[in-house]
Design a protein around this motif. Sequence first.
Motif, mmCIF file in Angstrom:
data_model
loop_
_atom_site.group_PDB
_atom_site.id
_atom_site.type_symbol
_atom_site.label_atom_id
_atom_site.label_comp_id
_atom_site.label_asym_id
_atom_site.label_seq_id
_atom_site.Cartn_x
_atom_site.Cartn_y
_atom_site.Cartn_z
ATOM 1 N N GLU A 36 12.565 -1.452 3.931
ATOM 2 C CA GLU A 36 12.530 -2.784 3.326
ATOM 3 C C GLU A 36 13.153 -3.842 4.235
ATOM 4 O O GLU A 36 12.750 -4.993 4.216
ATOM 5 N N GLY A 41 8.806 -7.082 2.239
ATOM 6 C CA GLY A 41 7.604 -7.369 1.458
ATOM 7 C C GLY A 41 6.481 -6.358 1.597
ATOM 8 O O GLY A 41 5.441 -6.508 0.967
ATOM 9 N N PHE A 42 6.667 -5.325 2.421
ATOM 10 C CA PHE A 42 5.577 -4.370 2.581
ATOM 11 C C PHE A 42 5.512 -3.440 1.375
ATOM 12 O O PHE A 42 6.516 -3.132 0.743
ATOM 13 N N ASP A 43 4.301 -3.024 1.027
ATOM 14 C CA ASP A 43 4.061 -2.196 -0.158
ATOM 15 C C ASP A 43 4.091 -0.726 0.236
ATOM 16 O O ASP A 43 3.077 -0.143 0.613
ATOM 17 N N ARG A 44 5.275 -0.139 0.150
ATOM 18 C CA ARG A 44 5.474 1.248 0.561
ATOM 19 C C ARG A 44 4.620 2.195 -0.270
ATOM 20 O O ARG A 44 4.029 3.124 0.240
ATOM 21 N N GLU A 45 4.534 1.966 -1.577
ATOM 22 C CA GLU A 45 3.764 2.861 -2.447
ATOM 23 C C GLU A 45 2.285 2.857 -2.083
ATOM 24 O O GLU A 45 1.650 3.921 -2.053
ATOM 25 N N ALA A 46 1.719 1.702 -1.788
ATOM 26 C CA ALA A 46 0.304 1.631 -1.397
ATOM 27 C C ALA A 46 0.081 2.352 -0.069
ATOM 28 O O ALA A 46 -0.917 3.065 0.105
ATOM 29 N N TYR A 48 1.826 4.862 1.167
ATOM 30 C CA TYR A 48 1.924 6.305 0.975
ATOM 31 C C TYR A 48 0.757 6.856 0.167
ATOM 32 O O TYR A 48 0.320 7.984 0.410
ATOM 33 N N THR A 64 7.867 10.187 0.423
ATOM 34 C CA THR A 64 8.064 8.737 0.442
ATOM 35 C C THR A 64 9.359 8.435 1.182
ATOM 36 O O THR A 64 10.440 8.634 0.651
#
Length: 187
Positions: A36, A41-46, A48, A64
């Motif tokens: 983070e 602002g990056f979407d870690r869930e998307a 992964y 993750t």
Amino acid sequence: MGKGLVDELKKEFEIEDEWLPMEIHPGTPQEGVLLEEKFPGFDREAMYANLRRSGAPYGIDFGTMKVLSNSRKALEAGEFAREHGKFDEYHELIFHAYFTETRDIGEVELLVELAQKAGLDADELRAALEDGRYLPRLESTLDLAHHYGITGTPTFVINNKYALVGAQPLDRMRAALRQIAAEEQAE
């Protein structure tokens, strides 16, 4: 993912592969950095979810991660493993430790543990990491990456003139290899 993909492609195409050490984020502190903080602002869930979809056909389970590790020592250890004929074994172990188990590959003790599992001498590896004997190889690969405009991994350089960046689906890689072969025959 890259190794499994290449192994699958080798069943259909004549491929000679050489895996090179590529440090994507050389400015990462030795202790690593929270994802983070590095990528606000990056979407870690998307990310992964996409990695898990891409890795599933090859039996790769992505955990993750929360921390971006400093990979320099891990890449140096990979070069040590290459020199001692254990690159593939080490590569699989380090890949699994980082991407599945989400362990910190910046920790020398983890690298020593994995090297031993691959059949390498722990004391020799420690000495190599302490004296930095593989750093020139990392720098050479970074120069090569700049030459090709490589900014991400995996990147597949084909016949020293075509570059395919990112984890590509098998069908897309097949199509690219067929197109490259056709272009080369037409020359």
